[in-house]
Scaffold this motif. Structure first.
Motif, mmCIF file in Angstrom:
data_model
loop_
_atom_site.group_PDB
_atom_site.id
_atom_site.type_symbol
_atom_site.label_atom_id
_atom_site.label_comp_id
_atom_site.label_asym_id
_atom_site.label_seq_id
_atom_site.Cartn_x
_atom_site.Cartn_y
_atom_site.Cartn_z
ATOM 1 N N ILE A 102 0.872 -1.057 -0.139
ATOM 2 C CA ILE A 102 -0.170 0.020 -0.650
ATOM 3 C C ILE A 102 0.646 1.006 0.367
ATOM 4 C CG2 ILE A 102 -2.010 -1.221 1.144
ATOM 5 C CD1 ILE A 102 -1.044 0.485 4.083
ATOM 6 N N VAL A 115 7.718 -1.042 4.269
ATOM 7 C CA VAL A 115 8.456 -2.019 2.994
ATOM 8 C C VAL A 115 7.584 -3.624 3.117
ATOM 9 C CG1 VAL A 115 9.879 -0.453 2.117
ATOM 10 C CG2 VAL A 115 10.087 -1.721 4.362
ATOM 11 N N SER A 121 14.192 0.232 7.069
ATOM 12 C CA SER A 121 14.637 0.548 7.917
ATOM 13 C C SER A 121 15.498 0.315 8.985
ATOM 14 C CB SER A 121 12.991 -0.158 8.667
ATOM 15 O OG SER A 121 11.866 -0.306 8.243
ATOM 16 N N ALA A 161 5.305 5.397 8.438
ATOM 17 C CA ALA A 161 4.005 4.714 9.338
ATOM 18 C C ALA A 161 4.621 3.839 10.044
ATOM 19 C CB ALA A 161 3.120 3.909 8.097
ATOM 20 N N PRO A 182 -0.297 -6.245 2.600
ATOM 21 C CA PRO A 182 -0.615 -6.521 0.785
ATOM 22 C C PRO A 182 -1.879 -7.030 0.589
ATOM 23 C CG PRO A 182 1.188 -8.657 2.258
ATOM 24 C CD PRO A 182 0.935 -7.196 2.921
ATOM 25 N N ASN A 234 -5.534 3.199 4.718
ATOM 26 C CA ASN A 234 -6.307 4.517 5.431
ATOM 27 C C ASN A 234 -4.598 4.721 5.404
ATOM 28 O OD1 ASN A 234 -6.072 6.466 7.474
ATOM 29 N ND2 ASN A 234 -7.654 4.870 8.797
ATOM 30 N N ASP A 272 -11.315 0.682 6.696
ATOM 31 C CA ASP A 272 -11.004 -0.117 8.002
ATOM 32 C C ASP A 272 -11.718 0.663 9.307
ATOM 33 O OD1 ASP A 272 -9.180 2.084 7.672
ATOM 34 O OD2 ASP A 272 -8.464 1.976 9.228
#
Ligand code: NAD
Length: 359
Positions: A11, A72, A88, A270, A276, A285, A333
């Protein structure tokens, strides 16, 4: 000012597009003069360049003022030697972003917690159980025999001390309470060291109350009595898990902002993963990435003594609150009808009207 934006996997591209819509509105409304450069990373570059984090992207990110990192799909990445770099980890270790700051708030009609929640989880970000980043060389996980696997959890006094300092400084501007979450009843050596450092720092902040709580009790109290918490400081994995719990209690995993911050650099990211299961369906969202980006603006504003950046962050937060307050402008959501892109448009318009109101 320049900010590198990496949409990521799943997303990621959708929530990043919605976030950029909001950020461009903030640029216009508050005269921010921030340039956003988009760079591909993840499964896309693994195919085209053999790596999930091209060196040129990392180099550029280091050169600019801050970064926005989308979620990711690390679970689908191959081993590092085959190009699967966990971005990250690379940012947190490479740029020494030692504190992961994750605020969480309840909102009327959305929250699942029994009492109002307004807290910040400050999570140690560079060591702990995270095997792909907690060793100088090699990894913190290994297999001595085919039927035995071991993980090493690294806790250092320096990392505990500096993340605790961040937590106490944040508490000073809030309700003046820090809860140290640990498992020192069992992990007497490692979490004993964490608590030793927490108590040392606490002695320098006599105006701030220190509470200590075992992690399993903390998880339960989050559900039962979240208003007991103001700022939580904890080690890496406990913070990761508790912050997902807090976000979900606030209504959805998609709601919690998150900033990885060090002494001289910060990355908005995020809180959640690449989801996925809903990718490409305009159902995600984008609030988590939008609020994370607002945190980055606020951090840059404090660093550069630029009030416009702080004001833009406030306006973004208010515009998100306004959109979430109306069931007609929520994402699926949380039971709403709006897609990711339309939600971004609503918040972008909200930012413009917040700015007009402030003028
Ligand atoms: P996830 O956070 O991606 O998803 C968990 C659940 O929450 C899913 O049902 C998903 O649809 C939902 N969800 C998450 N974010 C949402 C949003 N913004 N809006 C609506 N629903 C949302 O966790 P996962 O499924 O365990 O992991 C998926 C991938 O993400 C894995 O490859 C994992 O390694 C990776 N991951 C990445 C990060 C990161 O980029 N920082 C963090 C956690 C997991």
């Amino acid at each position: 000012m320049d900010i590198v934006v990496m949409p990521g996997d799943g997303i990621g591209p959708e929530i990043t597009a919605a976030t950029l819509n909001v950020l461009r509105a903030a640029n216009e409304a508050f005269g921010l003069d921030i340039r956003y450069e988009i760079h591909e990373i993840g499964l896309g570059t693994l195919k085209t360049q053999g790596t999930t984090l091209p060196p040129a992207v990392m180099e550029r990110a280091r050169a600019v003022d801050g970064a926005i990192l989308g979620p990711v799909s690390t679970f689908d990445y191959p081993m590092r030697a085959e190009g699967g770099i966990n971005q990250s980890a690379e940012f947190r270790i490479g740029l020494d972003l030692y504190a992961n700051i994750r605020p969480c708030r309840s909102r009327p009609g959305l929250s699942l917690s029994h009492t109002p929640m307004d807290l910040i989880i400050v999570r140690e970000n560079t060591e702990g159980f995270y095997a792909d980043r907690n060793m100088f060389a090699g990894t913190g996980e290994f297999m001595p025999t085919p039927d035995m696997a071991l993980s090493v959890r690294k806790i250092t006094a320096q990392a505990c001390e500096r993340v605790t300092r961040t937590a106490f400084e944040l508490a000073r501007g809030r309700r003046k309470k820090v809860t140290a979450v640990h498992k020192a009843n069992v992990l007497k050596v490692t979490d004993g060291l964490f608590l030793r450092e927490v108590r040392k720092v606490a002695a320098e902040f006599p105006d701030i109350e220190l509470d200590e709580l075992i992690v399993d009790a903390a998880a339960a109290i989050l559900v039962r009595d979240a208003q007991r918490f103001d700022v939580i400081v904890t080690t890496n994995m406990f913070g990761d898990i508790l912050s997902d719990e807090a976000s979900e209690l606030s209504g959805s995993l998609g709601l919690g902002g998150s900033l990885n911050a060090g002494a001289g650099y910060a990355v908005a990211q995020a809180q959640h993963g690449s989801a996925p299961d809903i990718a490409g369906r305009d159902r995600a969202n984008p609030v988590s990435l939008i609020l994370s980006s607002a945190m980055l603006l606020d951090w840059l504003g404090a660093r550069h003594r630029n009030n416009a950046l702080g004001n833009a962050a406030v306006a973004i937060n208010r515009a998100v609150d306004q959109a979430l307050a109306d069931p007609a402008t929520r994402t699926p959501d949380i039971g709403g009808p709006l897609g990711t892109a339309r939600f971004g448009e609503v918040v972008a318009r909200g930012v413009m009207s917040q700015a007009a109101r402030a003028a």
